[in-house]
Design a protein around this motif. Sequence first.
Motif, PDB file in Angstrom:
ATOM      1  N   GLY A 122     -41.765  41.418  29.890  1.00 12.27           N
ATOM      2  CA  GLY A 122     -41.206  40.449  30.801  1.00 12.27           C
ATOM      3  C   GLY A 122     -39.947  40.987  31.452  1.00 12.27           C
ATOM      4  N   ALA A 123     -39.409  40.216  32.365  1.00 12.40           N
ATOM      5  CA  ALA A 123     -38.197  40.624  33.061  1.00 12.40           C
ATOM      6  C   ALA A 123     -36.942  40.262  32.273  1.00 12.40           C
ATOM      7  CB  ALA A 123     -38.159  39.977  34.434  1.00 12.40           C
ATOM      8  N   THR A 124     -37.084  39.434  31.258  1.00 10.43           N
ATOM      9  CA  THR A 124     -35.923  39.027  30.476  1.00 10.43           C
ATOM     10  C   THR A 124     -35.582  40.135  29.471  1.00 10.43           C
ATOM     11  OG1 THR A 124     -36.764  36.769  30.607  1.00 10.43           O
ATOM     12  CG2 THR A 124     -34.984  37.166  29.060  1.00 10.43           C
ATOM     13  N   PRO A 125     -34.344  40.590  29.446  1.00  9.30           N
ATOM     14  CA  PRO A 125     -33.993  41.680  28.525  1.00  9.30           C
ATOM     15  C   PRO A 125     -34.017  41.220  27.069  1.00  9.30           C
ATOM     16  CG  PRO A 125     -32.101  41.026  29.851  1.00  9.30           C
ATOM     17  CD  PRO A 125     -33.258  40.239  30.325  1.00  9.30           C
ATOM     18  N   HIS A 126     -34.217  42.183  26.128  1.00  2.00           N
ATOM     19  CA  HIS A 126     -34.325  41.867  24.707  1.00  2.00           C
ATOM     20  C   HIS A 126     -33.017  41.324  24.135  1.00  2.00           C
ATOM     21  CE1 HIS A 126     -38.386  43.134  23.745  1.00  2.00           C
ATOM     22  NE2 HIS A 126     -38.227  44.141  24.604  1.00  2.00           N
ATOM     23  N   TRP A 127     -31.864  41.824  24.596  1.00  2.00           N
ATOM     24  CA  TRP A 127     -30.602  41.350  24.059  1.00  2.00           C
ATOM     25  C   TRP A 127     -30.397  39.866  24.354  1.00  2.00           C
ATOM     26  CZ3 TRP A 127     -27.173  39.200  27.407  1.00  2.00           C
ATOM     27  CH2 TRP A 127     -27.293  39.527  28.757  1.00  2.00           C
ATOM     28  N   TYR A 128     -30.915  39.406  25.537  1.00  2.00           N
ATOM     29  CA  TYR A 128     -30.786  37.995  25.890  1.00  2.00           C
ATOM     30  C   TYR A 128     -31.715  37.148  25.021  1.00  2.00           C
ATOM     31  CZ  TYR A 128     -30.665  33.718  28.618  1.00  2.00           C
ATOM     32  OH  TYR A 128     -30.526  32.423  29.002  1.00  2.00           O
ATOM     33  N   LYS A 129     -32.924  37.674  24.777  1.00  2.00           N
ATOM     34  CA  LYS A 129     -33.860  36.944  23.919  1.00  2.00           C
ATOM     35  C   LYS A 129     -33.315  36.830  22.506  1.00  2.00           C
ATOM     36  CE  LYS A 129     -38.098  38.052  26.388  1.00  2.00           C
ATOM     37  NZ  LYS A 129     -39.398  38.725  26.318  1.00  2.00           N
ATOM     38  N   ALA A 130     -32.701  37.917  22.009  1.00  2.00           N
ATOM     39  CA  ALA A 130     -32.147  37.891  20.656  1.00  2.00           C
ATOM     40  C   ALA A 130     -30.992  36.906  20.572  1.00  2.00           C
ATOM     41  CB  ALA A 130     -31.689  39.296  20.258  1.00  2.00           C
ATOM     42  N   ARG A 131     -30.159  36.818  21.598  1.00  2.00           N
ATOM     43  CA  ARG A 131     -29.012  35.925  21.586  1.00  2.00           C
ATOM     44  C   ARG A 131     -29.453  34.464  21.642  1.00  2.00           C
ATOM     45  NH1 ARG A 131     -24.347  37.088  25.700  1.00  2.00           N
ATOM     46  NH2 ARG A 131     -23.965  38.739  24.192  1.00  2.00           N
ATOM     47  N   THR A 132     -30.506  34.180  22.434  1.00  2.00           N
ATOM     48  CA  THR A 132     -30.956  32.784  22.589  1.00  2.00           C
ATOM     49  C   THR A 132     -31.974  32.375  21.543  1.00  2.00           C
ATOM     50  OG1 THR A 132     -32.643  33.484  24.164  1.00  2.00           O
ATOM     51  CG2 THR A 132     -30.520  32.766  25.060  1.00  2.00           C
ATOM     52  N   GLY A 133     -32.480  33.325  20.745  1.00  2.00           N
ATOM     53  CA  GLY A 133     -33.444  32.992  19.703  1.00  2.00           C
ATOM     54  C   GLY A 133     -34.863  32.898  20.207  1.00  2.00           C
ATOM     55  N   THR A 134     -35.175  33.524  21.302  1.00  2.00           N
ATOM     56  CA  THR A 134     -36.534  33.514  21.847  1.00  2.00           C
ATOM     57  C   THR A 134     -37.375  34.542  21.111  1.00  2.00           C
ATOM     58  OG1 THR A 134     -35.581  33.003  23.992  1.00  2.00           O
ATOM     59  CG2 THR A 134     -37.865  33.707  23.974  1.00  2.00           C
ATOM     60  N   ARG A 135     -38.634  34.190  20.825  1.00  2.00           N
ATOM     61  CA  ARG A 135     -39.532  35.132  20.153  1.00  2.00           C
ATOM     62  C   ARG A 135     -39.771  36.341  21.038  1.00  2.00           C
ATOM     63  NH1 ARG A 135     -44.882  33.488  19.258  1.00  2.00           N
ATOM     64  NH2 ARG A 135     -44.625  31.856  20.776  1.00  2.00           N
ATOM     65  N   THR A 136     -39.788  37.507  20.453  1.00  2.00           N
ATOM     66  CA  THR A 136     -40.071  38.730  21.206  1.00  2.00           C
ATOM     67  C   THR A 136     -41.388  39.344  20.803  1.00  2.00           C
ATOM     68  OG1 THR A 136     -38.828  40.036  19.595  1.00  2.00           O
ATOM     69  CG2 THR A 136     -37.644  39.264  21.553  1.00  2.00           C
ATOM     70  N   LYS A 137     -41.969  38.893  19.681  1.00  2.00           N
ATOM     71  CA  LYS A 137     -43.246  39.418  19.221  1.00  2.00           C
ATOM     72  C   LYS A 137     -44.185  38.255  18.982  1.00  2.00           C
ATOM     73  CE  LYS A 137     -41.238  43.449  17.095  1.00  2.00           C
ATOM     74  NZ  LYS A 137     -40.990  44.185  15.860  1.00  2.00           N
ATOM     75  N   ALA A 138     -45.445  38.484  19.263  1.00  2.00           N
ATOM     76  CA  ALA A 138     -46.455  37.452  19.056  1.00  2.00           C
ATOM     77  C   ALA A 138     -46.990  37.555  17.637  1.00  2.00           C
ATOM     78  CB  ALA A 138     -47.586  37.610  20.053  1.00  2.00           C
ATOM     79  N   LEU A 139     -47.159  36.404  16.973  1.00  2.00           N
ATOM     80  CA  LEU A 139     -47.714  36.367  15.629  1.00  2.00           C
ATOM     81  C   LEU A 139     -49.139  35.866  15.682  1.00  2.00           C
ATOM     82  CD1 LEU A 139     -44.802  34.712  13.608  1.00  2.00           C
ATOM     83  CD2 LEU A 139     -45.461  37.110  13.608  1.00  2.00           C
TER      84      LEU A 139
END
Length: 155
Positions: A122-139
Amino acid sequence: MIDIGVTKLAIIGAIALVVIGPEKLPGLAKTVGTLLGRARRYVADVKAEVNRSMELDELKKMRDTVENAARDVETTIQTSASDFEKTWTEATDLAASPTWDEANTKAPEYKHPNKKWRLKQGATPHWYKARTGTRTKALSGAARVARFRPRKMGS
């Protein structure tokens, strides 16, 4: 048009009553009404046919203008294509000229960009996802159930 007023209609009705008679007057009036209705329908049909023919002429004129415009576009495309072909042949002739040294100059080889084609990013960077608590891997479904299953207290 004919100017017929109420008085003239009354005079014509009185004369028709005297000449034709009271027995035949209703039948004659019905016949005259039928003939007038047919005449009106005929006139309406003629008007509609004239209107259709006028619209058809307009459509033919419009079609001719569109065809002429299409021909003009086609000729401009053909002339630009022939100009392109001329410039292309000139450029390829220069490239194939004896001054082109193919023996000493080697074209660079294709290098694969090493992209992971099956991985969508996606266009959203990983550091932003980690800060907001968004999942980065699919389970998977089983992993999700195992993750959120209540744990036993004794163990």
